[in-house]
Design a protein around this motif. Structure first.
Motif, PDB file in Angstrom:
ATOM      1  N   GLU A 160       1.027  -1.598   0.283  1.00 14.24           N
ATOM      2  CA  GLU A 160      -0.120   0.298  -0.215  1.00 14.24           C
ATOM      3  C   GLU A 160       0.776   1.215   0.227  1.00 14.24           C
ATOM      4  N   THR A 161       0.314   2.051  -1.033  1.00 13.99           N
ATOM      5  CA  THR A 161       0.926   3.079  -0.994  1.00 13.99           C
ATOM      6  C   THR A 161       0.490   4.859  -0.582  1.00 13.99           C
ATOM      7  N   GLN A 162       1.084   5.639  -0.968  1.00 14.82           N
ATOM      8  CA  GLN A 162       0.360   6.753  -0.643  1.00 14.82           C
ATOM      9  C   GLN A 162       0.975   8.051  -1.820  1.00 14.82           C
ATOM     10  N   VAL A 163       1.255   8.491  -2.829  1.00 13.23           N
ATOM     11  CA  VAL A 163       1.523   9.300  -3.364  1.00 13.23           C
ATOM     12  C   VAL A 163       1.261  10.857  -3.244  1.00 13.23           C
ATOM     13  N   ASP A 164       2.437  12.040  -3.586  1.00 12.13           N
ATOM     14  CA  ASP A 164       2.011  13.443  -2.840  1.00 12.13           C
ATOM     15  C   ASP A 164       3.035  13.809  -3.982  1.00 12.13           C
ATOM     16  N   ILE A 165       1.954  15.082  -4.426  1.00 10.18           N
ATOM     17  CA  ILE A 165       2.974  15.414  -6.317  1.00 10.18           C
ATOM     18  C   ILE A 165       2.733  16.927  -5.367  1.00 10.18           C
ATOM     19  N   GLY A 166       3.541  17.770  -5.514  1.00 15.31           N
ATOM     20  CA  GLY A 166       3.399  19.303  -5.615  1.00 15.31           C
ATOM     21  C   GLY A 166       4.289  20.124  -5.810  1.00 15.31           C
ATOM     22  N   THR A 167       4.436  21.804  -5.787  1.00 17.63           N
ATOM     23  CA  THR A 167       5.753  22.602  -5.050  1.00 17.63           C
ATOM     24  C   THR A 167       6.052  22.419  -4.526  1.00 17.63           C
ATOM     25  N   ASN A 168       7.515  22.747  -4.620  1.00 22.95           N
ATOM     26  CA  ASN A 168       8.448  22.536  -3.991  1.00 22.95           C
ATOM     27  C   ASN A 168       7.935  24.432  -3.464  1.00 22.95           C
ATOM     28  N   LYS A 169       7.985  24.898  -2.085  1.00 21.56           N
ATOM     29  CA  LYS A 169       7.255  25.552  -1.527  1.00 21.56           C
ATOM     30  C   LYS A 169       8.805  26.084  -0.635  1.00 21.56           C
ATOM     31  N   ASP A 170       9.619  25.702  -0.735  1.00 22.82           N
ATOM     32  CA  ASP A 170      10.334  26.094   0.465  1.00 22.82           C
ATOM     33  C   ASP A 170      11.849  26.958   0.506  1.00 22.82           C
ATOM     34  N   TRP A 171      11.401  28.205   0.337  1.00 21.63           N
ATOM     35  CA  TRP A 171      12.190  29.604  -0.529  1.00 21.63           C
ATOM     36  C   TRP A 171      13.602  29.428  -0.215  1.00 21.63           C
TER      37      TRP A 171
END
Length: 92
Positions: A26-37
């Motif tokens: 079982e997996t979960q995938v998180d996709i997003g934009t890196n918002k760490d300045w």
């Protein structure tokens, strides 16, 4: 739940997650934009693959090693319709 791999290509992350799902991991995938300045990779797309059950971590890590050695191997072309992959909202 444990993070197994962070990737800069969502397609690669989803492909690996579908392969894990085909192995009943079982997996979960998180996709997003890196918002760490402060990060050198600020603004880039990130894909985080998580293992839900900690007891499946050793097998998942072994499969990750195999995947990283030969990611183009057709054995990783799992059927997408074998089950849904949980896609979360990362980097809140």
């Amino acid at each position: 739940m444990r993070l197994i791999k962070s990737l800069d290509n969502p397609n690669t992350g989803l492909r690996f997650a579908h392969f894990l799902k085909s192995k009943h991991i079982e997996t979960q995938v998180d996709i997003g934009t890196n918002k760490d300045w402060g990060s050198d990779s600020y603004g880039t797309i990130e894909c985080h693959v998580w293992i839900i059950q900690e007891n499946q971590l050793p097998e998942a890590l072994q499969l990750l090693d195999e995947y990283q050695e030969d990611p183009e191997n057709s054995k990783f072309d799992a059927q997408v319709n074998e089950g849904k992959i949980s896609v979360g909202d990362p980097l809140k």
